[in-house]
Design a protein around this motif. Structure first.
Motif, PDB file in Angstrom:
ATOM      1  N   ARG A  16      -5.541   5.750  13.848  1.00  0.00           N
ATOM      2  CA  ARG A  16      -4.611   5.062  12.940  1.00  0.00           C
ATOM      3  C   ARG A  16      -3.265   5.799  12.921  1.00  0.00           C
ATOM      4  NH1 ARG A  16      -1.333   5.991   8.726  1.00  0.00           N
ATOM      5  NH2 ARG A  16      -2.890   7.337   7.752  1.00  0.00           N
ATOM      6  N   ASP A  17      -3.182   6.943  12.261  1.00  0.00           N
ATOM      7  CA  ASP A  17      -1.896   7.650  12.196  1.00  0.00           C
ATOM      8  C   ASP A  17      -1.487   8.092  13.602  1.00  0.00           C
ATOM      9  OD1 ASP A  17       0.200   8.384  10.626  1.00  0.00           O
ATOM     10  OD2 ASP A  17      -0.866   9.843   9.429  1.00  0.00           O
ATOM     11  N   LEU A  76      -7.077   1.691   6.701  1.00  0.00           N
ATOM     12  CA  LEU A  76      -5.953   1.924   5.795  1.00  0.00           C
ATOM     13  C   LEU A  76      -5.552   0.590   5.200  1.00  0.00           C
ATOM     14  CD1 LEU A  76      -3.921   4.161   4.878  1.00  0.00           C
ATOM     15  CD2 LEU A  76      -2.370   3.261   6.599  1.00  0.00           C
ATOM     16  N   HIS A 100      -9.067   2.687   2.423  1.00  0.00           N
ATOM     17  CA  HIS A 100      -8.104   3.771   2.184  1.00  0.00           C
ATOM     18  C   HIS A 100      -6.777   3.145   1.746  1.00  0.00           C
ATOM     19  CE1 HIS A 100      -5.660   7.361   4.000  1.00  0.00           C
ATOM     20  NE2 HIS A 100      -5.452   7.189   2.713  1.00  0.00           N
ATOM     21  N   PHE A 102      -2.980   3.218   0.068  1.00  0.00           N
ATOM     22  CA  PHE A 102      -1.869   4.165  -0.126  1.00  0.00           C
ATOM     23  C   PHE A 102      -0.734   3.505  -0.893  1.00  0.00           C
ATOM     24  CE2 PHE A 102       1.496   2.870   2.851  1.00  0.00           C
ATOM     25  CZ  PHE A 102       0.817   1.966   3.653  1.00  0.00           C
ATOM     26  N   SER A 142      -4.389   7.362  -1.479  1.00  0.00           N
ATOM     27  CA  SER A 142      -3.379   8.316  -1.028  1.00  0.00           C
ATOM     28  C   SER A 142      -2.082   8.118  -1.787  1.00  0.00           C
ATOM     29  CB  SER A 142      -3.048   8.091   0.449  1.00  0.00           C
ATOM     30  OG  SER A 142      -4.021   8.665   1.257  1.00  0.00           O
ATOM     31  N   GLU A 144       1.323   8.488  -1.318  1.00  0.00           N
ATOM     32  CA  GLU A 144       2.217   8.769  -0.188  1.00  0.00           C
ATOM     33  C   GLU A 144       3.407   9.622  -0.634  1.00  0.00           C
ATOM     34  OE1 GLU A 144       3.840   5.324   1.772  1.00  0.00           O
ATOM     35  OE2 GLU A 144       4.462   6.473   3.510  1.00  0.00           O
ATOM     36  N   PRO A 172      -0.943  13.446   0.651  1.00  0.00           N
ATOM     37  CA  PRO A 172      -0.272  13.577   1.946  1.00  0.00           C
ATOM     38  C   PRO A 172       1.087  14.267   1.862  1.00  0.00           C
ATOM     39  CG  PRO A 172      -0.784  11.257   1.432  1.00  0.00           C
ATOM     40  CD  PRO A 172      -0.903  12.051   0.172  1.00  0.00           C
ATOM     41  N   THR A 174       3.663  13.610   3.673  1.00  0.00           N
ATOM     42  CA  THR A 174       4.044  12.522   4.576  1.00  0.00           C
ATOM     43  C   THR A 174       5.154  12.903   5.551  1.00  0.00           C
ATOM     44  OG1 THR A 174       3.360  10.991   2.865  1.00  0.00           O
ATOM     45  CG2 THR A 174       4.846  10.103   4.549  1.00  0.00           C
ATOM     46  N   HIS A 205      -3.504  15.856   3.823  1.00  0.00           N
ATOM     47  CA  HIS A 205      -3.076  15.082   5.006  1.00  0.00           C
ATOM     48  C   HIS A 205      -1.669  15.575   5.328  1.00  0.00           C
ATOM     49  CE1 HIS A 205      -2.590  11.047   7.176  1.00  0.00           C
ATOM     50  NE2 HIS A 205      -1.342  11.490   7.097  1.00  0.00           N
ATOM     51  N   THR A 523       3.260   3.388   8.391  1.00  0.00           N
ATOM     52  CA  THR A 523       3.598   4.467   7.462  1.00  0.00           C
ATOM     53  C   THR A 523       3.688   5.748   8.250  1.00  0.00           C
ATOM     54  OG1 THR A 523       1.316   5.023   7.167  1.00  0.00           O
ATOM     55  CG2 THR A 523       2.247   3.431   5.624  1.00  0.00           C
ATOM     56  N   ALA A 524       4.156   6.783   7.595  1.00  0.00           N
ATOM     57  CA  ALA A 524       4.153   8.079   8.271  1.00  0.00           C
ATOM     58  C   ALA A 524       2.737   8.545   8.380  1.00  0.00           C
ATOM     59  CB  ALA A 524       4.999   9.067   7.503  1.00  0.00           C
TER      60      ALA A 524
HETATM   61  O1  KIV Z   1       1.410  10.381   6.017  1.00  0.00           O
HETATM   62  C1  KIV Z   1       0.990   9.602   5.142  1.00  0.00           C
HETATM   63  O2  KIV Z   1       1.451   9.577   4.000  1.00  0.00           O
HETATM   64  C2  KIV Z   1      -0.065   8.675   5.529  1.00  0.00           C
HETATM   65  C3  KIV Z   1      -0.779   8.006   4.412  1.00  0.00           C
HETATM   66  C4  KIV Z   1      -0.850   6.551   4.615  1.00  0.00           C
HETATM   67  C5  KIV Z   1      -2.129   8.620   4.225  1.00  0.00           C
HETATM   68  O3  KIV Z   1      -0.377   8.545   6.690  1.00  0.00           O
END
Ligand code: KIV
Ligand code: ZN
Length: 524
Positions: A16-17, A76, A100, A102, A142, A144, A172, A174, A205, A523-524
Motif C-alpha cells: 500500500r504505502d 486502508l 485501517h 485515517f 491513524s 495522519e 504516523p 507522515t 508509522h 496519502t503519504a
Molecule cells: O504516512 C501516513 O500518514 C500514512 C497513513 C495513511 C497511515 O500512510
C-alpha cells in the motif's frame, strides 16, 4: 526469544504505502505473489492496498484476502462511508480482516487539506470508527500527520477512536519530521494520557524524509509502541518508510537494548527483499543495511584478515541469519527435479506441478548454457515469469547485426507474439545494437516511450552469468520499470523493454483512470 521480551506486531505496508510510490507498482498477480512471501516472512498484518482507490486495488485486496491465510489483511480507507464499505467488501473473505481508517489531525492538515475544525475531526473519527467496527473485527485508526499535531489534541482524538471501537491506534510521522527523542516522549505521553491505553495497540508509522524512519520507530518502541508499520527495502512515498529488515534486525541484534521480539523469520529477509526488487524492478543500493549486495562483503585486507581469524571482528550479523547462504549448494546441468525442489524450498518457493514443470524446463535450458546455476539465477527465472507471463507481448525471436566502420549501421529484426498468439514483426536500424533492437520492438508493438534509464548487470558470478537488464521510462512523473533476464544481455534488454511496454499497455487498458483516482486519494 528472551522471556522478558515484549512481542511487537509488524504490519507490512509494502503493498500500500510502498506500492503507491514511484517505480514500485505491481500487477495484481505480482501483489498476490508478494503477499504470500510476506506471510512466509512472518509479518502479523499485510496492508494489501486501498480498496476505494481503484477497482484494480479492490480486486487485488480481495484476491489476497481469499488466498493468503494465517495473517491479518488490511485495507486502508478514508473516513467516508463509501470507503469503509469498499474496504469491508474487499476484505470479505479474509481470515482476519482489518479496516485501517485515517484522518488528518495536525493544524496544517486540518486547515489546508480538510478545512475542518478540531471538533469536526473528533466527530468524524468517532462515527467512522463506529461504522467500521460494525463491519469487521479489527479496526485501526491513524491520526495522519500525528507528529505535527498538538499532543493533547492527538490524545483526545485517539481516545475517541478507542472509545468508538478502534483497537489499534496508529501514530504516523507522515512527513518524516520527528526525531528519536521526540517520538519516544510522545509515545510515553500517549500511554500515560489515554485512559484504558492498555486495551489498545499503540502503533508507529515513520517516513524517512530525514533518514531517521528506523531510528524513530525504534524510539517509539522504547516509548511504548507495540505495533510497527514497515515496508520491505524501505520502499514508500518520497524517501520511503521504515525498512522492515533493518527494524527486525536491530531489535534482534540489540535485544538487550530493545527487549522485544517480532514474529518475523529473519532468514526470509534477503529472499523477500530480492523478490520485491525483481517484481518492481526497483533496485536496492549496494551498501543498504541487511539486504544490500555489499552488506556482507569484506574488501579491505585488514577486515579480511580479521574475519579469517574470527568473524565477530567485523560481522555483527551472521549472513545465514538473514537468508544469505554462503556455502550455497550450486545446481548444474546434472541436477534433477528433486535438487531443484529442495533449493526452491530453501528460497521459500513452493510451486504447483505445472509451474514446477515450466521452471524445470527453463532451468535445464539455462544449465545447458551455464555451468553453475545460483540462487540468484533461479530467482531471476521465477521473477522473469512474473514479468513476462502476465498477459501481453512475448519475445519469440530476434536477430541483430552490428559492427563498426564506415557504412556499417546496426540493425535488428524481432518477432513477438501477442496474447492471442499472433506473430508481430518489426525491423529497424539504430546508433547501436540496443538502440536498433528497441526501435524494432517499437515497430512491432506500435508503442514508443522515452527511456529514462537503461542498465545491464549480472545476477550471479562467472562469465556465463545471467544478465539482468532494466529499462525505466517516466510517464506523468511516474517511473515505470521493466526487468528482463537472460544469459544473452541483448535478449535481457529486449525482455526489459517488453516488460515496460506490457506495463504501459495494461495501464492504457484499465489503469489510467484508476491511477488518476488514486492520486486524488493517495496519502503519504
Ligand atoms: O504516512 C501516513 O500518514 C500514512 C497513513 C495513511 C497511515 O500512510
Ligand atoms: Zn505512510
Amino acid at each position: 526469544m528472551n522471556t522478558s521480551s515484549k512481542r511487537i506486531q509488524v504490519l507490512d505496508t509494502s503493498l500500500r504505502d510502498g506500492e503507491q510510490s514511484p517505480g514500485c507498482s505491481m500487477s495484481a498477480k505480482q501483489k498476490l505473489r508478494f503477499a504470500h512471501a510476506l506471510r512466509e516472512l512472518g509479518v502479523d498484518c499485510i496492508e494489501a492496498g486501498f480498496a476505494a482507490s481503484s477497482e484494480v486495488d479492490a480486486n487485488g485486496i480481495a484476491a489476497i484476502a481469499r488466498e493468503v491465510r494465517g495473517v491479518g489483511i488490511a485495507s486502508l480507507c478514508r473516513c467516508t462511508p463509501g470507503d469503509i464499505e469498499a474496504a469491508a467488501r474487499a476484505l470479505e473473505a479474509a481470515e482476519r480482516p482489518r479496516i485501517h481508517l485515517f484522518l488528518s489531525t495536525s493544524p496544517v492538515h486540518r486547515e489546508y487539506k480538510l478545512g475542518m475544525s478540531q471538533q469536526q475531526v473528533l466527530d468524524l473519527t468517532a462515527s467512522s470508527v463506529e461504522q467500521a467496527a460494525r463491519l469487521v473485527g479489527e479496526v485501526e485508526f491513524s491520526a495522519e500527520d500525528a507528529l505535527r499535531t498538538e499532543p493533547a489534541y492527538l490524545a483526545q482524538v485517539l481516545q475517541r477512536a478507542l472509545a468508538a471501537g478502534a483497537r489499534i491506534l496508529n501514530v504516523p510521522d507522515t512527513v518524516g519530521y520527528t526525531t528519536p527523542g521526540e517520538i519516544r516522549a510522545l509515545f510515553e505521553y500517549l500511554r500515560r494520557t489515554i485512559s484504558n491505553a492498555e486495551q489498545a495497540t499503540l502503533s508507529a508509522h515513520c517516513h524517512n524524509d530525514l533518514g531517521m524512519a528506523v531510528a524513530n520507530t525504534l524510539a517509539a518502541i522504547e516509548g511504548g509502541a507495540t505495533q510497527v508499520e514497515c515496508t520491505v527495502n524501505g520502499i514508500g512515498e518520497r524517501a520511503g518508510n521504515c525498512a522492515l529488515e533493518e527494524l527486525v534486525m536491530a531489535v534482534k541484534v540489540r535485544s538487550e537494548v530493545y527487549r522485544c521480539d517480532t514474529g518475523v523469520d529473519s532468514r526470509r529477509l534477503v529472499p523477500t527483499s530480492r523478490l520485491l526488487t525483481r517484481l518492481t524492478g526497483m533496485q536496492v543500493q549496494r551498501n543498504k543495511a541487511i539486504v544490500g549486495a555489499n552488506a556482507f562483503a569484506h574488501e579491505s585486507g585488514i577486515h579480511q584478515h580479521g574475519m579469517l581469524r574470527h568473524r565477530d571482528t567485523y560481522e555483527i550479523i551472521r549472513p545465514e541469519d538473514v537468508g544469505v547462504d554462503r556455502s550455497q549448494m550450486v545446481l548444474g546441468r546434472h541436477s534433477g527435479r528433486a535438487a531443484l525442489i529442495e533449493r526452491l524450498a530453501f528460497l521459500g518457493y513452493a510451486l504447483d506441478d505445472a509451474a514446477l514443470d515450466a521452471l524445470f524446463a527453463q532451468f535445464k535450458t539455462l544449465a545447458e548454457k551455464k555451468k553453475e546455476v545460483f540462487d540468484a539465477d533461479l530467482e531471476a527465472l521465477l521473477a522473469s515469469d512474473d514479468g513476462q507471463s502476465v498477459d501481453g507481448w512475448r519475445l519469440k525471436a530476434f536477430h541483430i547485426s552490428t559492427g563498426a566502420g564506415e557504412g556499417t549501421r546496426p540493425a535488428a529484426a524481432v518477432e513477438i507474439r501477442d496474447t492471442s498468439g499472433t506473430a508481430l514483426r518489426g525491423r529497424a536500424s539504430g546508433d547501436g545494437p540496443v538502440h536498433a533492437l528497441f526501435e524494432a520492438l517499437a515497430a512491432a508493438t506500435g508503442i514508443t516511450f522515452m527511456i529514462e534509464s537503461y542498465q545491464v548487470g549480472s545476477v550471479s558470478t562467472g562469465e556465463d552469468a545471467l544478465g539482468q537488464a532494466s529499462v525505466i521510462t517516466l510517464i506523468d512523473d511516474e517511473e515505470i520499470n521493466g526487468v528482463g533476464t537472460s544469459t544473452d544481455i541483448l535478449e535481457a534488454s529486449a525482455l526489459a523493454w517488453l516488460d515496460v511496454a506490457n506495463r504501459l499497455a495494461r495501464r492504457a487498458r484499465g489503469r489510467i483512470t484508476q491511477v488518476a483516482d488514486r492520486s486524488r486519494v493517495a496519502t503519504a
